[in-house]
Design a protein around this motif. Sequence first.
Motif, PDB file in Angstrom:
ATOM      1  N   HIS A 106     -32.574  -0.920  -3.297  1.00  0.00           N
ATOM      2  CA  HIS A 106     -32.667  -2.268  -2.678  1.00  0.00           C
ATOM      3  C   HIS A 106     -34.110  -2.991  -1.584  1.00  0.00           C
ATOM      4  CE1 HIS A 106     -30.641   1.206  -0.460  1.00  0.00           C
ATOM      5  NE2 HIS A 106     -31.849   0.370   0.846  1.00  0.00           N
ATOM      6  N   GLU A 107     -34.849  -3.542  -1.555  1.00  0.00           N
ATOM      7  CA  GLU A 107     -35.865  -3.348  -0.713  1.00  0.00           C
ATOM      8  C   GLU A 107     -36.283  -2.182   0.440  1.00  0.00           C
ATOM      9  OE1 GLU A 107     -36.230  -7.728   1.065  1.00  0.00           O
ATOM     10  OE2 GLU A 107     -34.605  -6.633   2.834  1.00  0.00           O
ATOM     11  N   GLN A 134     -34.688  -9.289  -7.632  1.00  0.00           N
ATOM     12  CA  GLN A 134     -35.696  -7.790  -6.695  1.00  0.00           C
ATOM     13  C   GLN A 134     -35.839  -9.325  -5.416  1.00  0.00           C
ATOM     14  OE1 GLN A 134     -35.870  -5.341  -7.628  1.00  0.00           O
ATOM     15  NE2 GLN A 134     -35.312  -6.111  -9.790  1.00  0.00           N
ATOM     16  N   TYR A 135     -35.763 -11.156  -5.415  1.00  0.00           N
ATOM     17  CA  TYR A 135     -35.607 -11.760  -4.549  1.00  0.00           C
ATOM     18  C   TYR A 135     -33.802 -11.661  -4.018  1.00  0.00           C
ATOM     19  CZ  TYR A 135     -34.521 -16.161  -2.692  1.00  0.00           C
ATOM     20  OH  TYR A 135     -34.041 -17.585  -1.906  1.00  0.00           O
ATOM     21  N   VAL A 136     -34.626 -11.321  -2.638  1.00  0.00           N
ATOM     22  CA  VAL A 136     -32.965 -11.304  -1.298  1.00  0.00           C
ATOM     23  C   VAL A 136     -33.016 -12.436  -1.409  1.00  0.00           C
ATOM     24  CG1 VAL A 136     -32.375 -10.031   0.621  1.00  0.00           C
ATOM     25  CG2 VAL A 136     -34.342  -9.086  -1.190  1.00  0.00           C
ATOM     26  N   TYR A 169     -32.519 -14.363   1.634  1.00  0.00           N
ATOM     27  CA  TYR A 169     -32.453 -14.689   2.968  1.00  0.00           C
ATOM     28  C   TYR A 169     -32.687 -16.158   3.246  1.00  0.00           C
ATOM     29  CZ  TYR A 169     -33.705  -9.833   3.677  1.00  0.00           C
ATOM     30  OH  TYR A 169     -34.079  -8.596   3.996  1.00  0.00           O
ATOM     31  N   ASN A 175     -39.945 -10.509   1.333  1.00  0.00           N
ATOM     32  CA  ASN A 175     -38.016  -9.346   1.134  1.00  0.00           C
ATOM     33  C   ASN A 175     -38.914  -9.202  -0.579  1.00  0.00           C
ATOM     34  OD1 ASN A 175     -37.328 -11.027  -1.879  1.00  0.00           O
ATOM     35  ND2 ASN A 175     -38.468 -12.738  -0.154  1.00  0.00           N
ATOM     36  N   GLY A 176     -37.677  -7.656  -0.390  1.00  0.00           N
ATOM     37  CA  GLY A 176     -38.046  -7.453  -1.841  1.00  0.00           C
ATOM     38  C   GLY A 176     -38.972  -5.910  -2.766  1.00  0.00           C
TER      39      GLY A 176
END
Length: 278
Positions: A163-164, A185-187, A189, A195-196
């Motif tokens: 995770h990030e 990889q995009y989170v 939010y 992010n990421g």
Amino acid sequence: LRDMPTVSAEESQAEIVVRGEDFRLAFDRYRGSISAWESQGLSLLTAGPRLNVWRAPTDNDVHVAREWRRAGLDRLMHRVERVAVAAASSHAAQVEVDSVLACYSLRPAFTCRYRYTIHGSGDLIIETHVVPAEGLPNLPRLGLEMRLPREFDRFTWYGRGPHESYPDRKESARVGIYSGSVQDQYVPYIMPQENGNKSDVRWATLTDLRGMGLLVVGMPVISVSAHHYTPEDFTRAQHTFELTPRDETILHLDHAHHGLGSNSCGPGPLEQYLLKPV
């Protein structure tokens, strides 16, 4: 060194072109960056690399982001002052780019010298010397942004994951070799934001279906993120549905990031996690 393939550097008014046995690398004299990088006929870049200090403010950046914007860090422009072949031999060529970064109507924020050393093997070593102006606030990040064809959407890294992770939020991310798609990889939010990021990365690759692509290596470690969005995309969007993936892969290679802290409702980052412009 005698076994190293040879390179040649050709100069014109518009560009500098470095060629090796199976690669071609062109520098745009007007934009001060790499305009083409081809290896075995494959295009590796669509733009970059260029110095980048902006990150889309996180929920915890809500207060410090006001300082970032007052300093114009979200809208810096590059003014190229010099692009030149600094050194050349039969086995390597070195290109230097001097530029100034400033926001319209504000005094210059940074001077930057990029030094690109291109070896006959096809390896490219990038050294970036950045001098911040006095009076700047703590920085969001410091690193390079580059853009690759969207086909390079398979991401593998040797660093913290899966995770990030960030300077003050990484103990749960164990060092190892991880891989996944760039979109993974995009989170998402609720409020789009930075992010990421992957911390303490030794090396990372972005490849296509055939396994062809780009390998980046830290000296010794860097932070890396790969998205189909730019920091500006995350900054502008107020909701996740306002994000539209780009037809390219945006790669960030960062020397450092400002810590996350908890300043949305608590204290900011600890002193050791501030990215001071010194």
